[in-house]
Enzyme design. Structure first.
Site, PDB file in Angstrom:
ATOM      1  N   CYS A   1       0.875  -1.185   0.000  1.00  0.00           N
ATOM      2  CA  CYS A   1       0.000   0.000   0.000  1.00  0.00           C
ATOM      3  C   CYS A   1       0.910   1.232   0.000  1.00  0.00           C
ATOM      4  CB  CYS A   1      -0.967  -0.034   1.178  1.00  0.00           C
ATOM      5  SG  CYS A   1      -0.188   0.007   2.812  1.00  0.00           S
TER       6      CYS A   1
ATOM      7  N   ASN B   1       2.252   1.440   4.437  1.00  0.00           N
ATOM      8  CA  ASN B   1       2.571   0.176   5.130  1.00  0.00           C
ATOM      9  C   ASN B   1       2.241   0.248   6.623  1.00  0.00           C
ATOM     10  OD1 ASN B   1       5.449  -1.981   5.801  1.00  0.00           O
ATOM     11  ND2 ASN B   1       3.404  -2.572   5.206  1.00  0.00           N
TER      12      ASN B   1
ATOM     13  N   CYS C   1      -1.494   0.714   7.395  1.00  0.00           N
ATOM     14  CA  CYS C   1      -2.939   0.424   7.491  1.00  0.00           C
ATOM     15  C   CYS C   1      -3.302  -0.812   6.672  1.00  0.00           C
ATOM     16  CB  CYS C   1      -3.766   1.626   7.019  1.00  0.00           C
ATOM     17  SG  CYS C   1      -3.542   3.115   8.041  1.00  0.00           S
ATOM     18  N   ARG C   2      -3.405  -0.676   5.348  1.00  0.00           N
ATOM     19  CA  ARG C   2      -3.978  -1.753   4.536  1.00  0.00           C
ATOM     20  C   ARG C   2      -3.047  -2.949   4.354  1.00  0.00           C
ATOM     21  NH1 ARG C   2      -5.122   2.081  -0.370  1.00  0.00           N
ATOM     22  NH2 ARG C   2      -3.282   3.020   0.593  1.00  0.00           N
ATOM     23  N   SER C   3      -1.781  -2.696   3.952  1.00  0.00           N
ATOM     24  CA  SER C   3      -0.938  -3.865   3.648  1.00  0.00           C
ATOM     25  C   SER C   3      -0.547  -4.667   4.895  1.00  0.00           C
ATOM     26  CB  SER C   3       0.289  -3.487   2.804  1.00  0.00           C
ATOM     27  OG  SER C   3       1.132  -2.581   3.458  1.00  0.00           O
TER      28      SER C   3
ATOM     29  N   ASP D   1      -8.094   3.704   0.765  1.00  0.00           N
ATOM     30  CA  ASP D   1      -7.210   4.191   1.823  1.00  0.00           C
ATOM     31  C   ASP D   1      -8.052   4.680   3.019  1.00  0.00           C
ATOM     32  OD1 ASP D   1      -5.402   5.506   3.398  1.00  0.00           O
ATOM     33  OD2 ASP D   1      -4.459   6.616   1.754  1.00  0.00           O
TER      34      ASP D   1
END
Ligand code: 4NP
Length: 176
Positions: free
Chosen positions: A20, A23, A25-27, A139
């Protein structure tokens, strides 16, 4: 990135990198969800699973507190993960490089060496219906806690499909 002692290298075909922007939150959520899914399927010992960001603002930092809380509520432990930035060497170490949104994918395509023979694409493409228009994991950084729940819903769904795909691919290659 998970901090642990040095283990023998895992071949690229069995190495998965989630990417993401930050690095945090999402990934890291994708890394933790996929690791748990792979463990539950008895595949984790065959795989190398990691995450990274295209940006460098959060290198060395733990995941965003909101991601840790949302993950923990569903049984995913993000506490040992630390941010790192995507590096050119990642294209040699990972066959599977899965981006969260189109901006991440565009940035990765800019870094991709000409001889990269792996798969670079959007994570949600593995869960896409033929008419799916939106393949992004949005995001959640500037939004509220509900954004992290949506991210988890999308990641859980997509990683299930990706795990099936990877399992079939490894069997085809005779690697399982
Ligand atoms: P991520 O979210 O890409 O899912 O980790 C973000 C984290 C930090 C920032 C943006 C997005 N930031 O601008 O610092």
């Amino acid at each position: 990135m998970i901090v642990r002692f040095r283990a023998p290298p895992v071949p690229p075909e069995r190495s998965v990198l989630f990417v993401c922007l930050g690095n945090i939150c999402r990934s890291p959520l994708a890394e933790a969800v996929f690791r748990k899914r792979a463990q539950d399927a008895g595949l984790a010992q065959h795989l190398h699973i990691d995450s990274a960001g295209t940006g460098n603002w959060h290198v060395g930092r733990p995941p965003d507190r909101r991601a840790q809380v949302a993950g923990q509520r569903r049984g995913y432990d993000l506490s040992k993960l630390r941010g790192r930035q995507v590096a050119p060497e990642d294209f040699a170490r990972f066959h599977w490089i899965l981006a969260m949104d189109q901006g991440n994918l565009d940035d990765l395509r800019g870094l991709q060496p000409a001889n990269f023979a792996g798969h670079l694409g959007l994570l949600r493409a593995f869960a896409a219906k033929s008419d799916a228009a939106d393949l992004e994991v949005p995001d959640p950084y500037y939004g509220g806690p509900e954004g992290f729940e949506l991210v988890l819903d999308l990641i859980e769904h997509a990683t299930d499909h990706f795990l099936d795909h990877l399992h079939a691919d490894l069997r085809r290659r005779g690697q399982l």
